[in-house]
Write a protein that holds these residues in place. Structure first.
Motif, PDB file in Angstrom:
ATOM      1  N   PHE A  28      16.098  15.341  32.464  1.00 12.15           N
ATOM      2  CA  PHE A  28      16.215  16.770  32.196  1.00 12.15           C
ATOM      3  C   PHE A  28      16.274  17.036  30.689  1.00 12.15           C
ATOM      4  O   PHE A  28      15.646  17.969  30.188  1.00 12.15           O
ATOM      5  CB  PHE A  28      17.456  17.350  32.887  1.00 12.15           C
ATOM      6  N   LEU A  29      17.011  16.183  29.981  1.00 17.10           N
ATOM      7  CA  LEU A  29      17.130  16.379  28.532  1.00 17.10           C
ATOM      8  C   LEU A  29      15.762  16.246  27.857  1.00 17.10           C
ATOM      9  O   LEU A  29      15.420  17.026  26.969  1.00 17.10           O
ATOM     10  CB  LEU A  29      18.097  15.355  27.931  1.00 17.10           C
ATOM     11  N   ALA A  30      14.988  15.256  28.310  1.00 18.87           N
ATOM     12  CA  ALA A  30      13.659  15.046  27.731  1.00 18.87           C
ATOM     13  C   ALA A  30      12.780  16.262  28.012  1.00 18.87           C
ATOM     14  O   ALA A  30      12.036  16.721  27.152  1.00 18.87           O
ATOM     15  CB  ALA A  30      13.030  13.788  28.298  1.00 18.87           C
TER      16      ALA A  30
ATOM     17  N   ALA B 139       7.363  10.330  10.984  1.00 26.98           N
ATOM     18  CA  ALA B 139       6.114  10.997  11.379  1.00 26.98           C
ATOM     19  C   ALA B 139       6.372  12.457  11.748  1.00 26.98           C
ATOM     20  O   ALA B 139       5.577  13.338  11.424  1.00 26.98           O
ATOM     21  CB  ALA B 139       5.486  10.256  12.558  1.00 26.98           C
ATOM     22  N   ALA B 140       7.499  12.704  12.421  1.00 26.87           N
ATOM     23  CA  ALA B 140       7.812  14.069  12.842  1.00 26.87           C
ATOM     24  C   ALA B 140       8.092  14.974  11.646  1.00 26.87           C
ATOM     25  O   ALA B 140       7.886  16.181  11.719  1.00 26.87           O
ATOM     26  CB  ALA B 140       9.010  14.056  13.780  1.00 26.87           C
ATOM     27  N   LEU B 141       8.568  14.378  10.541  1.00 28.45           N
ATOM     28  CA  LEU B 141       8.961  15.202   9.395  1.00 28.45           C
ATOM     29  C   LEU B 141       7.947  15.173   8.257  1.00 28.45           C
ATOM     30  O   LEU B 141       8.174  15.769   7.207  1.00 28.45           O
ATOM     31  CB  LEU B 141      10.325  14.731   8.877  1.00 28.45           C
ATOM     32  N   LEU B 142       6.845  14.498   8.487  1.00 30.47           N
ATOM     33  CA  LEU B 142       5.854  14.303   7.420  1.00 30.47           C
ATOM     34  C   LEU B 142       5.301  15.626   6.894  1.00 30.47           C
ATOM     35  O   LEU B 142       5.033  15.774   5.704  1.00 30.47           O
ATOM     36  CB  LEU B 142       4.720  13.433   7.975  1.00 30.47           C
ATOM     37  N   HIS B 143       5.134  16.598   7.783  1.00 28.52           N
ATOM     38  CA  HIS B 143       4.543  17.872   7.349  1.00 28.52           C
ATOM     39  C   HIS B 143       5.605  18.906   6.953  1.00 28.52           C
ATOM     40  O   HIS B 143       5.299  20.089   6.844  1.00 28.52           O
ATOM     41  CB  HIS B 143       3.618  18.420   8.434  1.00 28.52           C
ATOM     42  N   ASN B 144       6.831  18.437   6.767  1.00 27.91           N
ATOM     43  CA  ASN B 144       7.930  19.283   6.296  1.00 27.91           C
ATOM     44  C   ASN B 144       8.147  20.510   7.190  1.00 27.91           C
ATOM     45  O   ASN B 144       8.047  21.651   6.732  1.00 27.91           O
ATOM     46  CB  ASN B 144       7.637  19.707   4.839  1.00 27.91           C
ATOM     47  N   PRO B 145       8.455  20.280   8.469  1.00 28.21           N
ATOM     48  CA  PRO B 145       8.665  21.414   9.370  1.00 28.21           C
ATOM     49  C   PRO B 145      10.035  22.062   9.137  1.00 28.21           C
ATOM     50  O   PRO B 145      10.928  21.432   8.566  1.00 28.21           O
ATOM     51  CB  PRO B 145       8.609  20.762  10.752  1.00 28.21           C
ATOM     52  N   SER B 146      10.187  23.298   9.613  1.00 29.95           N
ATOM     53  CA  SER B 146      11.495  23.949   9.433  1.00 29.95           C
ATOM     54  C   SER B 146      12.428  23.637  10.599  1.00 29.95           C
ATOM     55  O   SER B 146      13.624  23.857  10.523  1.00 29.95           O
ATOM     56  CB  SER B 146      11.316  25.455   9.293  1.00 29.95           C
ATOM     57  N   LEU B 147      11.855  23.116  11.675  1.00 32.65           N
ATOM     58  CA  LEU B 147      12.649  22.821  12.876  1.00 32.65           C
ATOM     59  C   LEU B 147      12.336  21.405  13.341  1.00 32.65           C
ATOM     60  O   LEU B 147      11.168  21.035  13.461  1.00 32.65           O
ATOM     61  CB  LEU B 147      12.256  23.834  13.963  1.00 32.65           C
ATOM     62  N   PHE B 148      13.374  20.617  13.585  1.00 41.99           N
ATOM     63  CA  PHE B 148      13.169  19.250  14.068  1.00 41.99           C
ATOM     64  C   PHE B 148      13.768  19.119  15.458  1.00 41.99           C
ATOM     65  O   PHE B 148      14.928  19.495  15.679  1.00 41.99           O
ATOM     66  CB  PHE B 148      13.814  18.248  13.102  1.00 41.99           C
ATOM     67  N   ILE B 149      12.980  18.614  16.399  1.00 42.22           N
ATOM     68  CA  ILE B 149      13.460  18.438  17.773  1.00 42.22           C
ATOM     69  C   ILE B 149      13.247  16.987  18.187  1.00 42.22           C
ATOM     70  O   ILE B 149      12.147  16.455  18.038  1.00 42.22           O
ATOM     71  CB  ILE B 149      12.708  19.369  18.752  1.00 42.22           C
ATOM     72  N   SER B 150      14.305  16.370  18.678  1.00 42.20           N
ATOM     73  CA  SER B 150      14.182  14.977  19.115  1.00 42.20           C
ATOM     74  C   SER B 150      14.353  14.899  20.627  1.00 42.20           C
ATOM     75  O   SER B 150      15.240  15.532  21.192  1.00 42.20           O
ATOM     76  CB  SER B 150      15.242  14.137  18.415  1.00 42.20           C
ATOM     77  N   GLN B 151      13.502  14.110  21.251  1.00 38.02           N
ATOM     78  CA  GLN B 151      13.547  13.984  22.712  1.00 38.02           C
ATOM     79  C   GLN B 151      14.455  12.848  23.164  1.00 38.02           C
ATOM     80  O   GLN B 151      14.689  12.683  24.356  1.00 38.02           O
ATOM     81  CB  GLN B 151      12.114  13.740  23.223  1.00 38.02           C
TER      82      GLN B 151
ATOM     83  N   LYS C 253      17.199  23.141   7.330  1.00 39.93           N
ATOM     84  CA  LYS C 253      16.365  22.904   8.524  1.00 39.93           C
ATOM     85  C   LYS C 253      17.230  23.075   9.770  1.00 39.93           C
ATOM     86  O   LYS C 253      18.434  22.807   9.732  1.00 39.93           O
ATOM     87  CB  LYS C 253      15.807  21.472   8.534  1.00 39.93           C
ATOM     88  N   ALA C 254      16.598  23.471  10.843  1.00 38.44           N
ATOM     89  CA  ALA C 254      17.319  23.562  12.124  1.00 38.44           C
ATOM     90  C   ALA C 254      17.049  22.279  12.902  1.00 38.44           C
ATOM     91  O   ALA C 254      15.915  21.804  12.936  1.00 38.44           O
ATOM     92  CB  ALA C 254      16.813  24.763  12.907  1.00 38.44           C
ATOM     93  N   LEU C 255      18.089  21.716  13.501  1.00 35.06           N
ATOM     94  CA  LEU C 255      17.942  20.444  14.215  1.00 35.06           C
ATOM     95  C   LEU C 255      18.319  20.619  15.677  1.00 35.06           C
ATOM     96  O   LEU C 255      19.354  21.219  15.987  1.00 35.06           O
ATOM     97  CB  LEU C 255      18.833  19.362  13.601  1.00 35.06           C
ATOM     98  N   VAL C 256      17.491  20.095  16.550  1.00 36.21           N
ATOM     99  CA  VAL C 256      17.825  20.041  17.978  1.00 36.21           C
ATOM    100  C   VAL C 256      17.748  18.574  18.367  1.00 36.21           C
ATOM    101  O   VAL C 256      16.662  17.988  18.380  1.00 36.21           O
ATOM    102  CB  VAL C 256      16.857  20.886  18.830  1.00 36.21           C
ATOM    103  N   LEU C 257      18.896  17.988  18.635  1.00 30.68           N
ATOM    104  CA  LEU C 257      18.949  16.549  18.912  1.00 30.68           C
ATOM    105  C   LEU C 257      19.315  16.323  20.372  1.00 30.68           C
ATOM    106  O   LEU C 257      19.689  17.265  21.075  1.00 30.68           O
ATOM    107  CB  LEU C 257      19.964  15.886  17.981  1.00 30.68           C
ATOM    108  N   THR C 258      19.230  15.094  20.790  1.00 28.43           N
ATOM    109  CA  THR C 258      19.510  14.766  22.189  1.00 28.43           C
ATOM    110  C   THR C 258      20.552  13.649  22.239  1.00 28.43           C
ATOM    111  O   THR C 258      20.491  12.723  21.435  1.00 28.43           O
ATOM    112  CB  THR C 258      18.209  14.291  22.880  1.00 28.43           C
ATOM    113  N   ALA C 259      21.475  13.763  23.178  1.00 24.44           N
ATOM    114  CA  ALA C 259      22.479  12.697  23.342  1.00 24.44           C
ATOM    115  C   ALA C 259      22.690  12.454  24.828  1.00 24.44           C
ATOM    116  O   ALA C 259      22.867  13.406  25.586  1.00 24.44           O
ATOM    117  CB  ALA C 259      23.785  13.114  22.691  1.00 24.44           C
ATOM    118  N   ASP C 260      22.609  11.184  25.227  1.00 20.72           N
ATOM    119  CA  ASP C 260      22.802  10.889  26.650  1.00 20.72           C
ATOM    120  C   ASP C 260      24.237  10.470  26.947  1.00 20.72           C
ATOM    121  O   ASP C 260      24.560  10.016  28.023  1.00 20.72           O
ATOM    122  CB  ASP C 260      21.799   9.845  27.136  1.00 20.72           C
TER     123      ASP C 260
END
Lengths: 317, 218
Positions: free
Chosen positions: A43-45, A149-161, A180-187
């Motif tokens: 579900f988190l993914a 790789a996810a941050l190479l283009h300098n995005p304003s929002l980072f989301i990790s699956q 930057k806004a961060l959305v991270l995942t923790a199991d």
């Protein structure tokens, strides 16, 4: 006068999948970090993928960036850096060549690409292994590379699956510090990074509630399970004397109980063992499972009260 | 785009060179065809190389880990996974076309104009078929390509089998209307239609794979 941080991710009326029962709202401001936490990795993914626009939600609207671009639109990709679970460096490529390829796909010029790749490799502690073949990289290095790789283009929002390795926690702090806004995942509770401001607690099919880090700490301390054993065994009546103790249960080799302050409980148990001339043979402080926390939350929630995930959590006192 | 294509070609070349199957598929059928069509060995070699190079390059690559990892990385970029397919098809056509040019240049006389288009188009068709079918099933891809190759040994005649025998396109298009019973224009038209259909199917498949890789978490 300082400007209020912009909303960089906004989800309204979100139902992630068909099984979701409630609609949830969520907003992530620039310079803040939200962690999606739950027992169900699946579900988190899916939730992370929906927020990044990789998958479509069952219903609801998700927008990203200062301009509020719907995340499913291709132009939103410049605003979002997404780290997919299990991302690996392709065979035959090196971290440097892989990032070079991605920078070309992102439309960077040769000079800009060279500089960006070199900088991001240093920042993610990958410069030493920049010419190492992809198949020789460790799991942690692959995660670092996917992060780069996810941050190479300098995005304003980072989301990790997926949960990030601890080696990247400093980089997360850096990102938050520059807005930057961060959305991270923790199991699990152990994988929640220190930079998290709010934690979105999720069940197997729903977003249940957003809590602040302080609230989560309070909830955890109430639900933490402490297991101790003494040699020779200590009578139950002696253990019952510990102040604040609850849910005392005798186990095979000792006792298990809960305590509102785990740190105080540890000190009291040590003192109890010394006072009774016993050796403390084992002590284990178990973090509660997400399902336990959700149960605690349900019991705390006054009946009939609507959940509003859009609002920041209430301040206590 | 040039840098992106070059980087993908480098990965494909490294992957191909390290696979024994690449060299086997490239060399063995071409030698066999040259021996079988002994009278027209350069023509047979030209048509077989136009077929064998893309088949060898894309088989093993298109269902492999490297391509999946590339798709899932590229699907997140602004360009998407489209350039990957573009690079794969371009390398197949360039490689197949260039390789077939070597024996073609040995042929005496003037070749029909269709020949120069049919050879790269057959390379494009074979590459697109491999890229479409192999991510589903390696066996199915091998079977279809093997069947297309086997048709080249069918007696020259009219009808669909003659037009579907991909390595036979270039070979039979040389002969011209006088020698063959099918006009070279028919080979040309058929190769355009087949290549267009196969490219469309492989593009659809690659786009779907991009979404699938991300949903599954690479």
């Amino acid at each position: 006068m300082t400007e209020a941080p912009p909303v960089l991710l906004e989800a309204q009326g979100l139902r992630v999948s068909r099984d979701s029962e409630n609609e949830a709202d969520l907003a992530v401001l620039g310079g803040s970090a939200v962690v999606l936490a739950g027992d169900s990795r699946r579900f988190l993914a899916r939730l992370a993928a929906v927020l990044a626009g990789v998958e479509r939600p069952w219903c609801g609207r998700v927008t990203a960036g200062r301009l509020g671009i719907p995340v499913c639109e291709r132009r939103a990709r410049t605003a979002i850096g997404f780290l997919p679970a299990g991302a690996r460096c392709p065979r035959g490529a090196t971290p440097s060549s892989h990032l070079g390829l991605l920078s070309a796909a992102m439309g960077m010029g040769a000079k800009q690409s060279r500089e960006a790749v070199s900088e991001v490799l240093r920042w993610c502690f990958l410069y030493e292994v920049r010419r190492t073949p992809g198949e020789a990289l460790t799991e942690e290095q692959n995660a670092q590379l996917a992060f780069a790789a996810a941050l190479l283009h300098n995005p304003s929002l980072f989301i990790s699956q997926c949960p990030l390795p601890a080696v990247l926690y400093r980089q997360l702090d850096d990102l938050r510090a520059i807005g930057k806004a961060l959305v991270l995942t923790a199991d699990g509770l152990g994988s929640i990074p220190p930079c998290a401001d709010r934690v979105v607690l999720c069940s197997g099919s729903d977003i249940r509630r957003t809590v602040s880090r302080a609230d989560l700490a309070r909830l955890c301390s109430m639900a933490v399970d402490i297991r101790v054993s003494f040699c020779p065994a200590l009578p139950r009546s002696a253990v019952e004397e510990l102040p604040g103790l609850s849910n005392l249960v005798a186990t095979d080799d000792g006792y298990s109980f809960s305590h509102p302050s785990p740190a105080a409980a540890v000190a009291s148990v040590t003192a109890l063992a010394r006072a009774n001339g016993r050796a403390l043979t084992s002590m284990e402080v178990r973090a509660p499972a997400m399902s336990t926390l959700l149960r605690e939350l349900r019991e705390e929630q006054p009946p009939g009260r609507e959940q509003d995930l859009f609002q920041p959590p209430e301040q206590e006192g | 785009m040039t840098r992106l294509f070059t980087a993908i070609w480098r990965l494909m070349a490294v992957s191909a060179a390290s696979r024994l199957s690449f060299w086997a598929v490239l060399v063995i059928p071409s030698l066999f065809a040259m021996l079988h069509f002994r009278d027209d060995a350069p023509a047979a070699a030209a048509s077989w190389l136009a077929f064998a190079f893309p088949a060898a390059l894309c088989s093993g690559w298109s269902g492999g880990e490297t391509r999946r990892a590339l798709i899932s990385s590229l699907a997140l970029t602004r360009a998407g996974a489209g350039p990957l397919l573009g690079a794969e098809l371009t390398l197949s056509v360039l490689g197949g076309g260039l390789l077939s040019l070597v024996p073609l240049s040995m042929l005496p006389g003037t070749l029909p104009w269709q020949t120069w288009f049919v050879a790269p188009l057959s390379s494009l068709f074979v590459a697109a078929v491999a890229l479409w079918l192999e991510p589903r099933s390696r066996a199915l891809s091998g079977l279809v390509l093997g069947l297309l190759a086997a048709l080249a040994y069918a007696p020259s005649g009219r009808g669909l089998p003659a037009l579907l025998a991909v390595p036979g396109y270039t070979f039979r298009a040389f002969e011209g209307p006088a020698a063959g019973r099918i006009h070279p224009d028919a080979y040309f038209a058929m190769s355009v239609v087949l290549a267009a259909c196969a490219v469309f199917l492989s593009a659809t498949r690659t786009r779907a794979l991009g979404g699938l890789c991300l949903r599954r978490g690479a």
